[in-house]
Design a protein around this motif. Structure first.
Motif, PDB file in Angstrom:
ATOM      1  N   MET A   1       6.077 -19.562   0.656  1.00 49.43           N
ATOM      2  CA  MET A   1       5.611 -18.223   0.274  1.00 49.43           C
ATOM      3  C   MET A   1       4.803 -17.613   1.402  1.00 49.43           C
ATOM      4  N   ASN A   2       4.893 -16.303   1.517  1.00 50.92           N
ATOM      5  CA  ASN A   2       4.154 -15.590   2.546  1.00 50.92           C
ATOM      6  C   ASN A   2       3.390 -14.438   1.897  1.00 50.92           C
ATOM      7  N   ILE A   3       2.122 -14.286   2.283  1.00 51.12           N
ATOM      8  CA  ILE A   3       1.298 -13.182   1.779  1.00 51.12           C
ATOM      9  C   ILE A   3       0.923 -12.292   2.962  1.00 51.12           C
ATOM     10  N   SER A   4       1.323 -11.033   2.912  1.00 49.09           N
ATOM     11  CA  SER A   4       1.026 -10.071   3.968  1.00 49.09           C
ATOM     12  C   SER A   4       0.076  -9.007   3.435  1.00 49.09           C
ATOM     13  N   THR A   5      -0.886  -8.632   4.241  1.00 50.68           N
ATOM     14  CA  THR A   5      -1.897  -7.651   3.845  1.00 50.68           C
ATOM     15  C   THR A   5      -1.592  -6.291   4.449  1.00 50.68           C
ATOM     16  N   ILE A   6      -1.721  -5.250   3.643  1.00 50.10           N
ATOM     17  CA  ILE A   6      -1.577  -3.868   4.099  1.00 50.10           C
ATOM     18  C   ILE A   6      -2.943  -3.208   3.966  1.00 50.10           C
ATOM     19  N   GLU A   7      -3.586  -2.955   5.088  1.00 52.92           N
ATOM     20  CA  GLU A   7      -4.948  -2.394   5.102  1.00 52.92           C
ATOM     21  C   GLU A   7      -4.922  -0.875   4.975  1.00 52.92           C
ATOM     22  N   THR A   8      -5.846  -0.356   4.192  1.00 54.77           N
ATOM     23  CA  THR A   8      -6.121   1.084   4.176  1.00 54.77           C
ATOM     24  C   THR A   8      -7.609   1.237   4.439  1.00 54.77           C
ATOM     25  N   THR A   9      -7.971   1.192   5.716  1.00 54.25           N
ATOM     26  CA  THR A   9      -9.391   1.156   6.079  1.00 54.25           C
ATOM     27  C   THR A   9     -10.116   2.438   5.702  1.00 54.25           C
ATOM     28  N   SER A  10      -9.409   3.559   5.668  1.00 54.16           N
ATOM     29  CA  SER A  10     -10.077   4.824   5.345  1.00 54.16           C
ATOM     30  C   SER A  10     -10.590   4.851   3.916  1.00 54.16           C
ATOM     31  N   LEU A  11     -10.019   4.023   3.040  1.00 53.69           N
ATOM     32  CA  LEU A  11     -10.471   3.956   1.655  1.00 53.69           C
ATOM     33  C   LEU A  11     -11.081   2.603   1.311  1.00 53.69           C
ATOM     34  N   GLY A  12     -11.082   1.680   2.259  1.00 56.27           N
ATOM     35  CA  GLY A  12     -11.679   0.376   2.013  1.00 56.27           C
ATOM     36  C   GLY A  12     -10.881  -0.478   1.052  1.00 56.27           C
ATOM     37  N   ASP A  13      -9.555  -0.351   1.084  1.00 51.69           N
ATOM     38  CA  ASP A  13      -8.697  -1.061   0.136  1.00 51.69           C
ATOM     39  C   ASP A  13      -7.629  -1.875   0.855  1.00 51.69           C
ATOM     40  N   ARG A  14      -7.060  -2.821   0.125  1.00 54.28           N
ATOM     41  CA  ARG A  14      -5.941  -3.617   0.612  1.00 54.28           C
ATOM     42  C   ARG A  14      -4.844  -3.688  -0.449  1.00 54.28           C
ATOM     43  N   SER A  15      -3.602  -3.617   0.008  1.00 55.35           N
ATOM     44  CA  SER A  15      -2.439  -3.933  -0.816  1.00 55.35           C
ATOM     45  C   SER A  15      -1.821  -5.196  -0.242  1.00 55.35           C
ATOM     46  N   TYR A  16      -0.948  -5.828  -1.032  1.00 57.96           N
ATOM     47  CA  TYR A  16      -0.374  -7.100  -0.592  1.00 57.96           C
ATOM     48  C   TYR A  16       1.119  -7.150  -0.891  1.00 57.96           C
ATOM     49  N   LEU A  17       1.863  -7.738   0.038  1.00 56.69           N
ATOM     50  CA  LEU A  17       3.269  -8.038  -0.160  1.00 56.69           C
ATOM     51  C   LEU A  17       3.420  -9.551  -0.149  1.00 56.69           C
ATOM     52  N   ILE A  18       4.002 -10.099  -1.226  1.00 55.11           N
ATOM     53  CA  ILE A  18       4.209 -11.534  -1.368  1.00 55.11           C
ATOM     54  C   ILE A  18       5.713 -11.778  -1.354  1.00 55.11           C
ATOM     55  N   ASP A  19       6.188 -12.703  -0.543  1.00 55.76           N
ATOM     56  CA  ASP A  19       7.628 -12.948  -0.535  1.00 55.76           C
ATOM     57  C   ASP A  19       7.937 -14.430  -0.394  1.00 55.76           C
ATOM     58  N   ASP A  20       9.153 -14.781  -0.816  1.00 62.84           N
ATOM     59  CA  ASP A  20       9.623 -16.158  -0.693  1.00 62.84           C
ATOM     60  C   ASP A  20      10.715 -16.301   0.358  1.00 62.84           C
ATOM     61  N   GLY A  21      10.842 -15.269   1.193  1.00 59.05           N
ATOM     62  CA  GLY A  21      11.874 -15.271   2.219  1.00 59.05           C
ATOM     63  C   GLY A  21      13.105 -14.481   1.828  1.00 59.05           C
ATOM     64  N   GLU A  22      13.224 -14.158   0.543  1.00 60.25           N
ATOM     65  CA  GLU A  22      14.364 -13.375   0.077  1.00 60.25           C
ATOM     66  C   GLU A  22      13.934 -12.162  -0.739  1.00 60.25           C
ATOM     67  N   VAL A  23      13.028 -12.372  -1.703  1.00 56.17           N
ATOM     68  CA  VAL A  23      12.547 -11.263  -2.528  1.00 56.17           C
ATOM     69  C   VAL A  23      11.032 -11.171  -2.419  1.00 56.17           C
ATOM     70  N   ALA A  24      10.503 -10.022  -2.827  1.00 56.47           N
ATOM     71  CA  ALA A  24       9.069  -9.781  -2.656  1.00 56.47           C
ATOM     72  C   ALA A  24       8.490  -9.020  -3.838  1.00 56.47           C
ATOM     73  N   ALA A  25       7.180  -9.190  -4.005  1.00 49.66           N
ATOM     74  CA  ALA A  25       6.393  -8.404  -4.946  1.00 49.66           C
ATOM     75  C   ALA A  25       5.292  -7.708  -4.164  1.00 49.66           C
ATOM     76  N   VAL A  26       4.902  -6.527  -4.628  1.00 49.07           N
ATOM     77  CA  VAL A  26       3.813  -5.773  -4.001  1.00 49.07           C
ATOM     78  C   VAL A  26       2.706  -5.591  -5.021  1.00 49.07           C
ATOM     79  N   ILE A  27       1.486  -5.867  -4.593  1.00 47.10           N
ATOM     80  CA  ILE A  27       0.311  -5.723  -5.460  1.00 47.10           C
ATOM     81  C   ILE A  27      -0.466  -4.474  -5.047  1.00 47.10           C
ATOM     82  N   ASP A  28      -0.707  -3.574  -5.987  1.00 47.40           N
ATOM     83  CA  ASP A  28      -1.562  -2.395  -5.784  1.00 47.40           C
ATOM     84  C   ASP A  28      -1.187  -1.566  -4.555  1.00 47.40           C
ATOM     85  N   PRO A  29       0.051  -1.072  -4.475  1.00 47.62           N
ATOM     86  CA  PRO A  29       0.438  -0.266  -3.311  1.00 47.62           C
ATOM     87  C   PRO A  29      -0.238   1.100  -3.298  1.00 47.62           C
TER      88      PRO A  29
END
Length: 446
Positions: A1-29
């Motif tokens: 599994m891989n967890i990637s962070t998407i930073e939004t520094t202007s709002l002080g927030d993070r979203s996350y993309l989680i994948d298993d190499g084939e499919v992915a889920a996104v948390i709080d985009p």
């Protein structure tokens, strides 16, 4: 599994993309969904699920749009009464995303129906938890965003939710919050960029204090939050419209002047000292930085048309993206180029002086002028320049008449809020001085 962070520094927030190499889920985009889409492309994975930890109060979600363009399941708490198609999820329910398993955990406090999502590894053991606005790094999400009548109840709930996470998850589980990197959704400042349940057991107030002490200290420490928050929950419950990130239509100098004269929002994105050195009379200076969207959104008259002034197309496009994240969509034009070329022939640019606290210290005893502190009231009460008056930036548009006539020196904590205030006060007949300096240097003024 891989967890990637998407930073939004202007709002002080993070979203996350989680994948298993084939499919992915996104948390709080965030609303600008091209970022998770690009990241999924880089990873070579397909987004099949979008998870929302809560109905956000500090930004417009991109969850609905991301689900629409990808065909993903949009997973929202079964307790939330939302107005769009989604897949409801309840406490304890598990969703399979490819080879991954994600379980919902009800963690009220930041909101009533807030969820955390636990990611399990191949053996079924918890590996990570996405805590949204519940457990943050050394803090928790604030509990007053749904109204003061709910604050006490939600603060007690927040205490128990963080304890629930610590009690039910192993200390090795990695913690991935959405808020807490400068966001006003954090109850108190957070510390660090990564953590685990075990580390939080040592530093998080909800885990180191007794319940009443935690509740009393959190509520006592709650400061004001941006006015635009009042619109975010409504937009996110109804279902946001698709985002528009196109370059606004170019406007000429005559149109620009007419919009200023008509009282429209003409926002200059240039660096604060460049604005001070020369700007269109009546324009507003909001330097494009990590503070830009928070303070423009705080002052903004909701729904008003905005024209953006910048030195380049990319500057305008970045500003539009930032504004779209909080639902400010009525961008009716842009003027790009050197400010001299954006003025009508013969039009004189306005300018004002930029100074430091050392300059204030040397000149204040010998000359009479007003010192205006644009920090929040709680900041001013902790320490202030002797004799200064305090009008917080977010109150200034309604209280401009309270600023005495004559010369006014304007300051804040770092210079950003003061620069916005200076631009709002600068008019013919006023003499403005911007203190572009850190307040730590204010001790020089006696």
């Amino acid at each position: 599994m891989n967890i990637s962070t998407i930073e939004t520094t202007s709002l002080g927030d993070r979203s996350y993309l989680i994948d298993d190499g084939e499919v992915a889920a996104v948390i709080d985009p965030q609303r600008d969904v091209d970022r998770p889409l690009a990241l999924a492309g880089e990873r070579g994975v397909r987004i099949t699920h979008v998870f929302e930890t809560h109905i956000h109060n500090d930004y417009v979600t991109g969850g609905l749009e991301l689900a629409r363009v990808t065909g993903a399941d949009y997973i929202v708490s079964a307790l939330d009464d939302v107005k769009f198609q989604h897949r409801p999820i309840a406490d304890g329910e598990t969703v399979e995303v490819g080879t991954m398993r994600i379980t919902a955990m009800h963690t009220p406090g930041h909101t009533h129906h807030h969820l955390s999502f636990v990611l399990h590894n191949d053996t079924g053991a918890p590996e990570a938890v996405f805590t949204g606005g519940s457990m943050l790094y050394g803090s928790t999400g604030r509990t007053d965003l749904l109204g003061s009548q709910h604050t006490s109840e939600l603060t007690h709930a927040q205490f128990h939710s963080v304890r629930k996470l610590a009690d039910e998850l192993p200390p090795t589980v990695a913690v991935y919050p959405t808020h807490g990197f400068g966001s006003f959704c954090s109850a108190t400042p957070t510390t660090g960029d990564s953590s685990t349940i075990g580390e939080q057991q040592e530093v998080n107030p909800a885990l180191t204090k007794d319940e009443q002490s935690f509740v009393d200290e959190l509520i006592a420490g709650l400061a004001e939050f941006p006015a635009y928050y009042a619109h975010m929950g409504v937009i996110n419950t109804e279902g946001p419209q698709p985002v528009d990130l196109r370059m606004p239509e170019q406007v000429d100098p005559s149109t620009l002047r007419k919009r200023i004269n008509d009282g429209e929002w003409v926002v200059d994105l240039r660096q604060r000292r460049a604005f001070a050195a020369g700007h269109l009379s009546g324009s507003m200076g909001f330097e494009l930085s990590t503070s830009f969207v928070t303070y423009l959104g705080w002052l903004y008259s909701w729904g008003s048309p905005i024209t953006l002034v910048g030195t380049s197309r990319s500057e305008v496009m970045d500003a539009r993206r930032d504004l779209a994240r909080i639902g400010v969509d009525n961008i009716t034009g842009a003027a790009v180029g050197h400010v001299v070329d954006l003025a009508r022939p013969g039009e004189t640019l306005r300018q004002y002086r930029v100074a430091t606290f050392a300059d204030l210290a040397s000149e204040h005893p010998s000359r009479a002028f007003t010192v205006l502190d644009t920090r929040r009231t709680d900041e001013h009460e902790k320490g202030a320049v002797p004799g200064s008056i305090n009008i917080p930036l977010h109150e200034l548009l309604a209280r401009r008449d309270e600023v005495p006539a004559g010369e006014v020196w304007v300051h804040c904590e770092s210079g950003y809020r003061a620069s916005v205030a200076a631009s709002l006060l600068d008019r013919p007949g006023r003499d403005i001085v911007l203190i572009d300096d850190a307040f730590t240097n204010a001790h020089k003024v006696s």
